[in-house]
Enzyme design. Structure first.
Site, PDB file in Angstrom:
ATOM      1  CB  SER A   1      -1.011  -0.068   1.228  1.00  0.00           C
ATOM      2  OG  SER A   1      -1.462   1.377   1.548  1.00  0.00           O
TER       3      SER A   1
ATOM      4  CE1 TYR B   1      -3.639  -0.145   5.053  1.00  0.00           C
ATOM      5  CE2 TYR B   1      -4.271  -2.411   5.181  1.00  0.00           C
ATOM      6  CZ  TYR B   1      -3.941  -1.234   4.480  1.00  0.00           C
ATOM      7  OH  TYR B   1      -3.884  -1.498   3.200  1.00  0.00           O
TER       8      TYR B   1
ATOM      9  CE  LYS C   1      -1.518  -4.370   3.049  1.00  0.00           C
ATOM     10  NZ  LYS C   1      -2.111  -5.418   2.598  1.00  0.00           N
TER      11      LYS C   1
HETATM   12  C1  WQD Z   1      -9.636   9.312   0.991  1.00  0.00           C
HETATM   13  C2  WQD Z   1     -10.210  10.579   1.317  1.00  0.00           C
HETATM   14  C3  WQD Z   1     -10.663  11.163   3.578  1.00  0.00           C
HETATM   15  C4  WQD Z   1     -14.366   8.891   3.672  1.00  0.00           C
HETATM   16  C5  WQD Z   1      -6.928   4.440   2.967  1.00  0.00           C
HETATM   17  C6  WQD Z   1      -5.794   3.562   3.558  1.00  0.00           C
HETATM   18  C7  WQD Z   1      -5.214   2.751   2.181  1.00  0.00           C
HETATM   19  C8  WQD Z   1      -6.140   2.076   1.375  1.00  0.00           C
HETATM   20  C9  WQD Z   1      -7.240   2.929   1.138  1.00  0.00           C
HETATM   21  C10 WQD Z   1      -6.889  -0.371   2.090  1.00  0.00           C
HETATM   22  C11 WQD Z   1      -9.459  11.130   2.463  1.00  0.00           C
HETATM   23  C12 WQD Z   1     -11.723  11.527   2.614  1.00  0.00           C
HETATM   24  C13 WQD Z   1     -13.359   9.527   3.284  1.00  0.00           C
HETATM   25  C14 WQD Z   1     -15.579   9.709   4.168  1.00  0.00           C
HETATM   26  C15 WQD Z   1     -14.156  11.825   3.468  1.00  0.00           C
HETATM   27  N1  WQD Z   1      -6.708   0.980   2.488  1.00  0.00           N
HETATM   28  N2  WQD Z   1     -13.057  10.741   3.014  1.00  0.00           N
HETATM   29  N3  WQD Z   1     -15.329  11.023   4.025  1.00  0.00           N
HETATM   30  O1  WQD Z   1      -7.459   7.166   3.741  1.00  0.00           O
HETATM   31  O2  WQD Z   1      -6.637   7.618   1.289  1.00  0.00           O
HETATM   32  O3  WQD Z   1      -6.487   5.368   2.166  1.00  0.00           O
HETATM   33  O4  WQD Z   1      -7.883   3.352   2.416  1.00  0.00           O
HETATM   34  O5  WQD Z   1      -6.294  -0.794   1.350  1.00  0.00           O
HETATM   35  O6  WQD Z   1      -4.076   1.914   2.596  1.00  0.00           O
HETATM   36  O7  WQD Z   1      -4.704   4.371   4.056  1.00  0.00           O
HETATM   37  O8  WQD Z   1      -8.801   6.512   1.752  1.00  0.00           O
HETATM   38  O9  WQD Z   1     -11.115   6.439   0.931  1.00  0.00           O
HETATM   39  O10 WQD Z   1     -10.592   6.338   3.444  1.00  0.00           O
HETATM   40  O11 WQD Z   1     -10.273   8.396   2.162  1.00  0.00           O
HETATM   41  O12 WQD Z   1     -13.930  12.967   3.279  1.00  0.00           O
HETATM   42  O13 WQD Z   1     -16.604   9.453   4.722  1.00  0.00           O
HETATM   43  O14 WQD Z   1     -11.527  10.909   1.436  1.00  0.00           O
HETATM   44  O15 WQD Z   1     -10.450  12.332   4.490  1.00  0.00           O
HETATM   45  O16 WQD Z   1      -9.108  12.644   2.327  1.00  0.00           O
HETATM   46  P1  WQD Z   1      -7.162   6.855   2.212  1.00  0.00           P
HETATM   47  P2  WQD Z   1     -10.261   6.853   1.970  1.00  0.00           P
END
Ligand code: WQD
Length: 335
Positions: free
Chosen positions: A124, A149, A153
């Site tokens: 990741s 998590y 990795k």
């Molecule tokens: C993306 C953006 C949130 C939800 C994580 C893990 C990564 C992989 C993918 C597993 C951010 C914003 C989110 C919401 C929001 N995981 N958001 N409202 O955090 O970049 O990555 O998930 O394989 O390893 O680190 O992804 O989709 O959670 O968030 O505003 O209800 O969307 O703040 O900026 P992230 P995400």
């Protein structure tokens, strides 16, 4: 090739199994269904006309793994099986260290017993941590992250590199995913996590389908063009194809290689929300809320190495990702 896909009933795993089968490979799926449904195997068969062998087992169970290698001539393994909810990993670190590390080490031990020397590992972009500046390159230090998590990795990448040092004829490709979203064009496969989604796109899909009231955008005061966080969103089918390219590369190489799979472009939360509304001709209710702990303002991939080493690049557009996500979310809502 005959490929063992651990976690092959999951979101990325199932899309990868489809691409494997459609490329003429054989696939064997091992999945404990802790975050996937058995029906996914039926849907893979519906899409491809071929049914992968399926073992409902835990990757920590060495005897279950030995049985798979006894019953099938496995040429390579793609290892997806792991817990992956960032927030849950902070609340339950031991569950994550036990499961993710034990699974990877048990798999390597059984692979060594049976002489299987080709592994593609689901890593990741989170391993790059807060110190590196986007675009992330594979030669940057990837030793920092903000949650258990992510640490699993980082640790498994370390374990694989040390294993390859001790076994130079082994090949491990560490694929560093950015933000996979989207769904198969059939609408039969997609991202459908248990419970309330942590990730942005599945949450959007539940709101658009009326299963959740509104989206909360976690902060619009970041140092980015529109104040919301930027990420490198890539289509899950592009990601799946990247695994095929990695397998083909591993077939005639040795050693350990970390490779980014991303588009090379940052897209903000608001840009994604607006693209989703536009391409699907709907209005998505959302509010701006406080920042989420641990979120980085902006990161995306330098995808040069994937292009040069694997001959891979992302081809699907943000509109494709939004359209396919909604197609799947609608199907989910009907269940
Ligand atoms: C993306 C953006 C949130 C939800 C994580 C893990 C990564 C992989 C993918 C597993 C951010 C914003 C989110 C919401 C929001 N995981 N958001 N409202 O955090 O970049 O990555 O998930 O394989 O390893 O680190 O992804 O989709 O959670 O968030 O505003 O209800 O969307 O703040 O900026 P992230 P995400």
């Amino acid at each position: 090739m005959k490929v063992l896909v651990t976690g092959g009933a999951g979101y990325i795993g199932s899309h990868t199994v489809v691409e494997l089968l459609q490329a003429g490979h054989e696939a064997v799926v091992l999945d404990d269904l802790s975050n996937a449904q058995a029906d996914v195997i039926n849907r893979i068969e519906t899409i491809t006309g071929r049914r992968p062998a399926f073992y409902e087992n835990d990757c920590k169970d060495a005897d279950a793994l030995r049985r798979v290698f006894r019953e099938h001539e496995i040429d390579a393994v793609i290892h997806f099986a792991a817990y992956k909810a960032v927030g849950e990993s902070v609340r339950e670190p031991l569950k994550y260290y036990r499961n993710n590390l034990d699974s990877a080490i048990t798999l390597l031990e059984v692979m060594e017993e049976v002489g299987c020397r080709k592994l593609v590992f689901s890593s990741s972009a989170t391993v790059y941590g807060p110190e590196n500046e986007a675009p992330y390159r594979e030669d940057m230090p990837a030793l920092q992250t903000s949650n258990p998590y992510g640490w699993t990795k980082v640790m498994i990448e370390r374990i694989l590199k040390d294993y390859v040092t001790a076994h130079p004829d082994f090949c491990a490709i560490l694929l560093r995913y950015f933000n996979p979203i989207g769904a198969h064009e059939s609408g039969l496969l997609g991202d459908d996590p248990n419970g309330i989604p942590n990730n942005l796109m599945p949450y959007i899909g539940r709101v658009a389908a009326g299963q959740l009231e509104k989206l909360t955008i976690f902060g619009d005061d970041y140092p980015t063009p529109d104040g919301t966080c930027q990420r490198d969103y890539l289509h899950v089918v592009d990601l799946a194809v990247g695994h095929l390219r990695a397998l083909e590369y591993a077939a005639d190489h040795e050693g350990a290689e970390a490779i980014n799979l991303g588009t090379g472009h940052g897209v903000s939360v608001l840009e994604l929300v607006n693209a989703f509304q536009k391409v699907n001709e709907l209005t998505l209710p959302y509010v701006i809320g406080p920042r989420r702990d641990g979120d980085l303002p902006a990161f995306w991939a330098d995808p040069t190495k994937a292009k040069e080493v694997l001959g891979w690049e992302a081809t699907h557009t943000l509109e494709d990702m939004c359209r396919s996500s909604w197609l799947y979310a609608k199907n989910c809502a009907r269940k």
